[in-house]
Design an enzyme around this catalytic site. Structure first.
Site, PDB file in Angstrom:
ATOM      1  CB  CYS A  10      -0.804  -0.164   1.219  1.00 49.20           C
ATOM      2  SG  CYS A  10       0.014  -0.005   2.784  1.00 49.20           S
ATOM      3  CG  LEU A  57      -2.041  -3.990  -4.330  1.00 48.06           C
ATOM      4  CD1 LEU A  57      -3.206  -4.067  -5.147  1.00 48.06           C
ATOM      5  CD2 LEU A  57      -0.634  -3.963  -4.989  1.00 48.06           C
ATOM      6  CB  ILE A  59      -1.046  -9.215  -1.225  1.00 47.39           C
ATOM      7  CG1 ILE A  59      -0.634  -8.162  -1.737  1.00 47.39           C
ATOM      8  CG2 ILE A  59      -0.328 -10.350  -1.558  1.00 47.39           C
ATOM      9  CD1 ILE A  59      -0.796  -7.620  -3.241  1.00 47.39           C
ATOM     10  CG  ASN A  82       4.066   0.269   1.655  1.00 40.79           C
ATOM     11  OD1 ASN A  82       3.659  -0.898   1.298  1.00 40.79           O
ATOM     12  ND2 ASN A  82       4.991   0.940   1.403  1.00 40.79           N
ATOM     13  CB  SER A 368      12.506  -8.392  -8.167  1.00 39.25           C
ATOM     14  OG  SER A 368      13.770  -8.012  -8.834  1.00 39.25           O
TER      15      SER A 368
END
Length: 636
Positions: A10, A57, A59, A82, A368
């Site tokens: 977020c 957001l 998840i 966050n 990543s």
């Protein structure tokens, strides 16, 4: 109904101060909507002047149970946060927290309620956290150990404001005086290092640090809860077999933790060592094929997508590939300054934005390979650190520099700058010149009002004497990694509402790498030696026997062709004079040299383009920090 694990990526924002309003808080969180499009929440107590804002957001656990701000069970603390704490169940057990939800958010705040700052040391994850203590009227801000998640703040006029991105702070009526030292740092490194930003009043909270703002005292204190130097032991691990076994266990553990998700998950796959290892381990853990995403370029020199395709074929992933043309990239060039809020010169932000957009069409979370090069020595920086530390090179470096510059080809001319350094700045100089940016000498000649670089290279005390390559790596982990590389990934991914996790930057792996024998990282001319030995257990060595290109765009070629208009527009005499930052004749000379064939100057020009583009968009039209027709910048 079964409750599931709750992870939330977020954006957060907030303030403590009577000169702010609830409407301003809503505006701050609104600006961060791209970071959390699923939900918005605020907490305010305007009798004190406290506001906490959150954009979510989702998840894991897509219900409203984990919406923030989140209140502690005893009612004393309120938190916005966050990131993700992967080991939250372990932390709950360690502190005997009886969980009422399955949320990592709940565990963080209840652990803090029990143990205070000590609780943060127990967290394994990436995070920026803001906790308001109602009883003692204190605001606590925390940033994760390595700096994966960003946190900006401004202490001004007896108040503090903070946010995940600078643009949220820009909504407040705060001073935007330009930091001249930051301009010099930017031209030197391509990013703004340390706690500084391009504005004097706005700061970054350093990785592994926390800030406490006392509302009654109207003051802030900053301290460290974790540091790289503290984790450097007296001895290094030299046994290759034992080291490889430990590395494998750590990588598997970290990747497995990073794969927890209730939404689709994928992997950025460049075809290089780091992302290939993450993808291969993820596939070995997963019961079904993993999704992988890669970007290629039409200019063959920069196109590594064929290697990513080979890796995807070997691990049998569900692979998606996107070939980037100039037309795809040019649409993003104009958006960079708005996305990054400051001058930012890493042109690989463009493919990172593109691969994030591509991945977001199919997944909400991506893994990543960031961090492998810094921890295990995969960059050219480390070869240069070893080379420049050789006694003959030290003795004759000035002669070597002259010979290469006056008698060499473009490649040698570019290398000649590496030998012109101040010993106290050798680590930052190596980074600067390996990345083709301006040297310290060039910056002093370029700036209209020369200032000293702000970057300090001195290391904090530690237990073991480090060689030059170890020092270079530590410098990069402390500076390049959190304030450039991870900034790039965070802004590019969150711009598209995509969460990116970095399993190779698990703090356990960082501490392992700090105490690994240099010979197991850089052996002869082989960088990332031990990491590659682990990789070859999963994938054929032949795929990786090639030069390292990195995640780069063909910028040198584009600036001479399709992007030539940027040179003409942002480095025109009128723009240079209007901004009043650098000597126009110097800039025009660099342009002429580049167009005449000195191609190694392209990143210097790109940095100048980004600086003047940012200035024209953010200062020339809107700033109050000017005086007179020439709009001269106020001195710091």
């Amino acid at each position: 109904m079964r409750l599931q694990n709750v992870f939330i990526m977020c954006g957060i924002a907030g303030f403590v101060g009577r000169n702010f309003t609830q409407q301003q808080l809503k505006k701050m969180t609104g600006v961060l909507e791209h970071r959390g499009p699923d939900a918005e929440g605020i907490y305010t107590d305007m009798t004190i002047g406290i506001g906490l804002g959150h954009r979510r957001l989702s998840i894991l656990d897509l219900s409203s149970l984990a919406n923030q701000p989140f209140h502690s069970r005893d009612g004393r603390y309120v938190m916005v946060y966050n990131g993700e704490v992967y080991n939250f169940r372990e932390v709950a057990g360690r502190f005997n927290i009886d969980m009422m939800t399955t949320s990592d958010t709940e565990v963080i705040i209840e652990a803090f309620a029990l143990k205070g700052i000590e609780a943060i040391n127990a967290l394994n994850g990436m995070f920026s956290i803001a906790i308001w203590d109602k009883a003692e009227r204190k605001l606590f801000l925390f940033r994760d150990r390595v700096g994966v998640k960003p946190l900006y703040y401004c202490v001004y006029d007896n108040s503090i404001s903070f946010a995940s991105e600078l643009k949220a702070l820009f909504t407040l009526p705060l001073s935007k005086e330009i930091n001249r030292s930051a301009i010099a740092d930017f031209l030197y490194l391509g990013y703004i290092p340390g706690e500084n930003t391009i504005y004097t009043k706005y700061r970054k909270l350093s990785p592994g640090h926390y800030l406490v703002f006392h509302e009654e005292k109207k003051s802030a204190t900053i301290d460290c809860y974790w540091s790289l130097e503290d984790k450097i032991g007296t001895k290094v691990l030299t046994d290759e077999s034992l080291a490889k076994k430990e590395l494998k266990e750590l990588v598997f553990s970290s990747v497995e933790l990073s794969m927890i998700s209730d939404v689709p998950l994928g992997i950025f796959l460049s075809g290089g060592v780091d992302s290939s290892l993450v993808a291969a381990v993820a596939r070995s853990i997963s019961s079904s094929p993993v999704k992988t995403f890669s970007i290629g370029f039409k200019e063959n020199k920069y196109n590594e997508s064929s290697y990513a395709r080979q890796v995807a074929g070997h691990i049998k992933s569900d692979h998606t590939e996107f070939t980037v043309s100039f037309d795809d990239a040019i649409q993003l060039v104009d958006e960079l300054t708005g996305i990054y809020d400051e001058p930012y010169a890493d042109s690989s932000a463009i493919p990172t934005l593109l691969v994030s957009k591509l991945a977001r069409e199919k997944v909400t979370v991506a893994l990543s390979g960031d961090g492998g090069d810094e921890l295990f020595w995969g960059y050219g920086f480390y070869f240069w650190a070893r080379r420049l530390n050789m006694l003959p090179v030290k003795m004759f470096r000035k002669a070597i520099r002259s010979g290469l510059y006056y008698f060499g080809d473009n490649r040698m001319k570019r290398a000649s700058f590496m030998f012109d350094y101040s010993p106290e700045r050798i680590k930052s100089h190596i980074f600067s010149q390996e990345q083709y940016y301006f040297s310290e000498r060039e910056i002093n000649e370029l700036l209209l009002s020369p200032v000293s670089l702000s970057l300090v290279e001195d290391l904090a005390p530690h237990q073991r004497k480090l060689d030059m390559v170890e020092q270079q790596s530590l410098f990069d982990i402390k500076n390049y990694l959190p304030e450039e590389l991870l900034v790039k990934t965070d802004r590019a991914s969150m711009y598209h509402g995509l969460e990116v996790r970095v399993p190779l930057l698990d703090h356990r792996l960082v501490e392992f790498a700090l105490n690994l024998s240099p010979d197991l990282k850089l052996r002869g001319n082989t960088g990332k030696y031990l990491l590659k030995q682990l990789l070859y257990d999963f994938l054929p060595k032949e795929i990786f026997d090639r030069p390292k290109w990195g995640f780069a765009i063909p910028l040198q070629y584009w600036l001479s062709n399709e992007l030539r208009f940027l040179l003409d527009k942002y480095l025109s005499e009128s723009i240079i004079l209007d901004c009043g930052l650098v000597h126009n004749d110097k800039v025009q000379h660099i342009k002429q040299q580049f167009l005449a064939g000195k191609s190694y100057l392209y990143n210097r020009l790109w940095a100048l383009i980004q600086l003047h583009k940012w200035y024209m968009e953010n200062v020339s039209k809107n700033s109050t920090d000017f005086d007179g027709k020439n709009q001269m910048l106020k001195t710091q």
